[in-house]
Design a protein around this motif. Sequence first.
Motif, mmCIF file in Angstrom:
data_model
loop_
_atom_site.group_PDB
_atom_site.id
_atom_site.type_symbol
_atom_site.label_atom_id
_atom_site.label_comp_id
_atom_site.label_asym_id
_atom_site.label_seq_id
_atom_site.Cartn_x
_atom_site.Cartn_y
_atom_site.Cartn_z
ATOM 1 N N PRO A 192 37.214 51.088 47.499
ATOM 2 C CA PRO A 192 36.291 50.105 46.742
ATOM 3 C C PRO A 192 36.216 50.444 45.208
ATOM 4 N N PRO A 193 35.949 49.305 44.710
ATOM 5 C CA PRO A 193 35.417 49.349 43.241
ATOM 6 C C PRO A 193 34.260 50.206 42.841
ATOM 7 N N PHE A 194 34.073 50.631 41.871
ATOM 8 C CA PHE A 194 32.677 51.259 41.383
ATOM 9 C C PHE A 194 32.179 50.461 40.290
ATOM 10 N N HIS A 195 30.954 49.969 40.503
ATOM 11 C CA HIS A 195 30.098 49.065 39.567
ATOM 12 C C HIS A 195 29.025 49.731 38.878
ATOM 13 N N LEU A 196 29.595 50.328 37.572
ATOM 14 C CA LEU A 196 28.508 50.970 36.899
ATOM 15 C C LEU A 196 27.149 50.238 36.744
#
Length: 839
Positions: free
Chosen positions: A696-700
């Motif tokens: 999964p992508p990481f959302h800062l």
Amino acid sequence: ARCSRISLSGACIIRRFTHATMPNTNAALLRTFASGILNALEQEWNDVATEYPELADFVCPLSGRLMTREPVLANDGHTYERDAVVAWIAEHDSEGAGSAPSPVRPNVQISLESLAPNVMRQQAIQQLIRTRDEVQNAPNSTQQAMLEWDPHGEQPTETPRSVTFTAPTPQTQISNAQDAEGANADLAVALSRIFTVLDPLRELLAEVLEGWQPPQIVVVGDESAGKSTVLEQLAMLPVFPRNRRFCTRLAIHMRLRRSTSGESVAKLSVHDANTMRPCSEPETIPLARGFSYVQTKMDELIEEMKAQDPEDNVGVLSDRAIVLEIQHCAVPSIDLIDLPGLTQHPKEKAEITKQIVEQQVRHDQSTGGHAMYLAIVPASGDVRPNTNSAMAFVEMEDLKDRTFGVFTKCDQVSESDIIRCLITGEDTPSGDSPADFGAVHLEKGWVASMLKVPQSGFSKTADAQRYYEAHPMERLYEQKRQETRFFSSGGDDLKNLHERCSAGIGALVLRLEKEYSKYLSTTWKTQALKRVISAFDEKEFQLNLLGLEDQNEDNIRTAAVAEVERRLGCTMDDGPWIDELYSNFFDTFLEEKVVEKLDSVEGLGITMEVEPYELKGFLADMQTQILAIVDDALASYKSYWMDSLEEALTAETKVVVTNAGTSTINIVTSFWSRTLEHFARPIARRKVYTEVKKAPPFHLAVYPTFVEGILAKQRQLFEDAHAAISEKIYGVIEAIDKGMPYLEVHYQGGGCFKVSAFHRILLSKVVEIFAIHTPTPTAIRAQHDGVPIGVENNDVAAERRELQNDLVKVKQAQDGMCAAFGVTEEEIAALRAELDIGD
């Protein structure tokens, strides 16, 4: 005799219980019958009561079942099963006094104290069972019994009611129609088991499937075409209003479920016709008297409408629907919708009834197009289907492939060979073709019916109407008997239709239930499951898109740091993004802010002759202009870097459809006119589901404390750089009037000074100072060191919880459908694979 094979097997079980395992007392015997045995008896009971309609007196007005469980006489003069009437009083006892309005005569209060065993009725029912039981013991014998019981209602009170009952025998030849009916009993039970699971999930499925519902059978027809009469025969329960002037004034949804547990109940509720959300709590109504409760509720709703709009004289409701939920051991398991009859006059009524029917069709189209239609066409007079309003509507809406046709009032047709021709599609003996009579071909076929109100035994029509109003179950059984005799004993044309299972409501039930079951268990099941699987995968995808969820703070921080490095250290086609930011700073920012503007300063880059009295002012003016240029550049210095860095660190990661035609997508993070792609190339959406689940992508932006902490440190970094650059450049500017290396002043004599400003040397020094003190890319990226990760953004945390709850709902819907249809995990995997291939 009308005993299906399944009914007979139930009879054998009852015989074993009555002679081998039950106590001698009849009351104890009847009370302890297992519900499955009672169901078998009551399925046979429908056939017995059709042959002997008077035996409808043995049916409980509340449960609609044969009163095998201690019939009791209440003070309203009617007999009920004790359990049913006790439950009714408990539910409707508003004052806790042990009494409630009578379900048959609402103006009369019945009480628990008034309930007394109806011995005469009980003995008659027991004699009926014993006689039938003796036939099962001695199949070759003929058993008869004189059954006598107490009269009630509109029945003469001078003498007991009586009938000579001849029990059906197992050897009785079963006709094609009866054979099919026996087979369909299993089908009804199977459908009931499906709906036992699906019905409690109705609202959940509607939510998950975005309005999709199990298929419904929508009944359309002209006003007074006999729609409600057909429907109550389908259920064999009098639950539809019988106001002769205008019966159905709003949509009535009837959800029939064959009970396998012994439960027998009817619930009435009002729903919003557009959303089908309930507007009232369900109320229990008596199964054998439901028509009066439906009529009363309909009248209440009409009065409410008139109170809001006194000018409305149509008396038809388009924004409300009545829902009847019925469980009974002998009903088919299908969903039916009765709509107000189409009419031509008056104009207002014609418009609103057509609007209601069209509204139902539009609703069906918007929720998957799963409905089937039942078109009711009266056969009275010179029947021509292609001139009928209902058939015109079916053709206009292109519904012929989903419509069953029913010819009602077949006793009024001028010539029976016309009906045979229209139903079978065969020419008449005289050579007339179906087209000559206006035939309309329907994919599901046509069935003939004849359900006129019984008149025999009454001198006046009004007397018959009054009697059957008080004894509606007897009317239903008498109508069914009349119809059976009409077709089975009529002329050759009618007999032919009967033998083909194309005549009688029984034949219609068989077709409806067979087609309904087939569609529900194949087309609808597959499409609905695919829709549920897609909904689950999409919700899971949306959840995964929110990024990593981990209880370990170190793991989250590690992922966050990796995302910072990815964004600030990402490599574009022409090098790392931050390197390009650096290049742009020198090539564009300083070029525009410093270099080009310094070129415009008077005296820089050229030699000027200055009068002695102008020298001091000339040098001061040059310093002022240079200082203004530098101040302007320094004012934008921090914002240049911090705006770019903030844009990079707060940029959202989004799903982007790259090709609508092929449904390919990518996950991108866009900032500073650049796009950072999650995948090297766009891929199919369902493939993305799998890949995002793995990584999964990481959302800062989900962790604002972390991002703001980094930005704060970077801001301080550039504030320190700004201070150092300011100090050094201001020193250079102050040194301009001191001469070398930036300026030379020579006196030429004659009262004139020659001033040479070394533009390139000054410019190089200014740029050098910016270069030396501006933080390096490594220093900028390293500002995450020591910054705590903090907690997830509240909005994102709430969205995550909502998606997790949605996933639970979708999984419940999927599990419910799998349980209802017996779908295995392997089949779910196969359906998911089909979706992947299709994508």
